[in-house]
Design an enzyme around this catalytic site. Sequence first.
Site, PDB file in Angstrom:
ATOM      1  CE1 TYR A  37      -3.327  -8.267   6.225  1.00  0.00           C
ATOM      2  CE2 TYR A  37      -1.293  -7.845   5.013  1.00  0.00           C
ATOM      3  CZ  TYR A  37      -2.662  -8.050   5.024  1.00  0.00           C
ATOM      4  OH  TYR A  37      -3.358  -8.062   3.842  1.00  0.00           O
TER       5      TYR A  37
ATOM      6  CG  LEU B 143       0.340   6.740  -2.001  1.00  0.00           C
ATOM      7  CD1 LEU B 143       0.928   7.725  -0.999  1.00  0.00           C
ATOM      8  CD2 LEU B 143       1.444   6.198  -2.925  1.00  0.00           C
TER       9      LEU B 143
ATOM     10  CE  LYS C 114      -4.889 -11.555   4.878  1.00  0.00           C
ATOM     11  NZ  LYS C 114      -6.219 -11.769   4.308  1.00  0.00           N
TER      12      LYS C 114
ATOM     13  N   GLY D  74       8.689  -1.053   8.565  1.00  0.00           N
ATOM     14  CA  GLY D  74       8.165  -2.255   7.899  1.00  0.00           C
ATOM     15  C   GLY D  74       7.871  -2.088   6.424  1.00  0.00           C
ATOM     16  CG  ASP D  75       6.217   1.200   4.222  1.00  0.00           C
ATOM     17  OD1 ASP D  75       5.344   0.317   4.244  1.00  0.00           O
ATOM     18  OD2 ASP D  75       5.953   2.416   4.268  1.00  0.00           O
TER      19      ASP D  75
ATOM     20  N   GLY E 235     -16.844  -2.864   7.212  1.00  0.00           N
ATOM     21  CA  GLY E 235     -17.579  -2.764   5.946  1.00  0.00           C
ATOM     22  C   GLY E 235     -18.794  -1.852   6.065  1.00  0.00           C
TER      23      GLY E 235
HETATM   24  N1  UFG Z   1       2.667   6.009   1.750  1.00  0.00           N
HETATM   25  C1  UFG Z   1       3.079   7.303   1.955  1.00  0.00           C
HETATM   26  N2  UFG Z   1       2.239   8.135   2.626  1.00  0.00           N
HETATM   27  C2  UFG Z   1       1.029   7.745   3.101  1.00  0.00           C
HETATM   28  C3  UFG Z   1       0.604   6.406   2.872  1.00  0.00           C
HETATM   29  C4  UFG Z   1       1.469   5.562   2.189  1.00  0.00           C
HETATM   30  O1  UFG Z   1       4.168   7.708   1.561  1.00  0.00           O
HETATM   31  O2  UFG Z   1       0.338   8.562   3.720  1.00  0.00           O
HETATM   32  C5  UFG Z   1       3.552   5.100   1.009  1.00  0.00           C
HETATM   33  C6  UFG Z   1       3.949   3.871   1.805  1.00  0.00           C
HETATM   34  O3  UFG Z   1       5.096   4.130   2.573  1.00  0.00           O
HETATM   35  C7  UFG Z   1       4.178   2.853   0.698  1.00  0.00           C
HETATM   36  C8  UFG Z   1       3.211   3.284  -0.405  1.00  0.00           C
HETATM   37  O4  UFG Z   1       2.861   4.628  -0.109  1.00  0.00           O
HETATM   38  O5  UFG Z   1       5.471   2.973   0.219  1.00  0.00           O
HETATM   39  C9  UFG Z   1       1.951   2.462  -0.445  1.00  0.00           C
HETATM   40  O6  UFG Z   1       1.400   2.423   0.867  1.00  0.00           O
HETATM   41  P1  UFG Z   1      -0.023   1.812   1.182  1.00  0.00           P
HETATM   42  O7  UFG Z   1      -0.260   1.960   2.654  1.00  0.00           O
HETATM   43  O8  UFG Z   1      -1.034   2.362   0.251  1.00  0.00           O
HETATM   44  O9  UFG Z   1       0.161   0.280   0.805  1.00  0.00           O
HETATM   45  P2  UFG Z   1       1.203  -0.770   1.350  1.00  0.00           P
HETATM   46  O10 UFG Z   1       2.151  -1.063   0.241  1.00  0.00           O
HETATM   47  O11 UFG Z   1       1.790  -0.399   2.646  1.00  0.00           O
HETATM   48  O12 UFG Z   1       0.196  -1.930   1.713  1.00  0.00           O
HETATM   49  C10 UFG Z   1      -0.240  -2.892   0.830  1.00  0.00           C
HETATM   50  C11 UFG Z   1      -1.675  -3.229   1.191  1.00  0.00           C
HETATM   51  C12 UFG Z   1      -1.737  -3.698   2.609  1.00  0.00           C
HETATM   52  C13 UFG Z   1      -0.795  -4.855   2.747  1.00  0.00           C
HETATM   53  C14 UFG Z   1       0.582  -4.493   2.304  1.00  0.00           C
HETATM   54  C15 UFG Z   1       1.460  -5.670   2.328  1.00  0.00           C
HETATM   55  O13 UFG Z   1      -2.500  -2.130   1.001  1.00  0.00           O
HETATM   56  O14 UFG Z   1      -3.034  -4.071   2.956  1.00  0.00           O
HETATM   57  O15 UFG Z   1       0.562  -3.993   0.987  1.00  0.00           O
HETATM   58  O16 UFG Z   1       2.769  -5.363   2.009  1.00  0.00           O
HETATM   59  F1  UFG Z   1      -0.725  -5.235   4.020  1.00  0.00           F
END
Ligand code: UFG
Length: 322
Positions: free
Chosen positions: A140, A189, A144, A283-284, A36
Amino acid sequence: MHVLVVGGAGYIGSHMVKLLVQRGFEVTVLDNLSTGHRDSVREARFVLGDLFERDTLEDLCRKTCFDGVMHFASYIQVGESVREPAKYYRNNVFKTQNLLDVMVARRVPCFIFSSTAAIFGEPVRIPIGEDHPKQPINPYGRGKWMVEQMLEDYDTAYGLKSICLRYFNAAGADPEGELGERHNPETHLIPLILQAANGRRSHITVFGNDYDTPDGTCIRDYIHVNDLCEAHLLALQRLWDGGGSSAYNLGNGNGFSVREVIETARTVTGRDIPVQYGERRPGDPARLVADSQRVRVELGWKPRYADLATIIAHAWQWETRS
Ligand code: UFG
């Protein structure tokens, strides 16, 4: 009413503190500043401390009578949690239990917990309601979910009331431009896209374009950080009004693909945003979209900034601040 905001110097926590202060609550922030920023906390009492230090916590709760606690202090990177599970279980689970134990001992009655869509794992149906199976696929999400279950048991045994809010994709920034996302390194993203639009990055890499979605890129449900914070306030009020412990999924119920987010960002910023296509990120899940009917009906929550262009416009205002 006096609210303790743990992790109030972080992205979502700092927006929460601002809203609580605006609405006339007394606020104390406890933050170890590991991720933070001290200058994100402007008008609240700030205590530098870590949930690991039980003495600090006990001292704090002995000297101040808190009416409720909101807990934003957790690590949030899924990939890192796979590489360093000990760090995640220690911070996100063990330290949270310290906090809960002190709350029980000092009779602090209400707790709002920042949970996540990651507790569901790979979705078996979309949109995802509260009763969707919980099969987290990384430390993670598992941590939770452990805390959510711990909270059920603490209510049964000790009467600690809690509401878990399972965020989908928190995004956007303070509409007044004072606060925004400042992760280091940034992994999310929308800020990454906007850094590319602003010339701070050469391009945005899209993680996979061969998913089973209309344009091949992952679909997510982006929710404005202020709308998340409003839900926290409603949740706390519900507990103060005598409501029971509960858990809610929080999203807008609209899914946008990575390509759609980039396209919207191009429109909002008027900038060229160079794109490269890369490998899938392990993991996505292909799609994560919330069914948030329950929080709308039971808490009266209604998003104010549901429109993706508005969410991105607020994040852009923050990215381009002088
Ligand atoms: N993505 C890209 N390029 C990047 C970053 C992200 O293509 O440089 C894609 C990811 O693959 C995903 C989407 O954009 O499909 C969103 O990605 P984020 O990292 O912004 O968010 P997430 O969905 O991975 O993560 C969110 C929260 C996390 C949490 C997660 C749980 O931000 O803190 O959901 O599923 F852990």
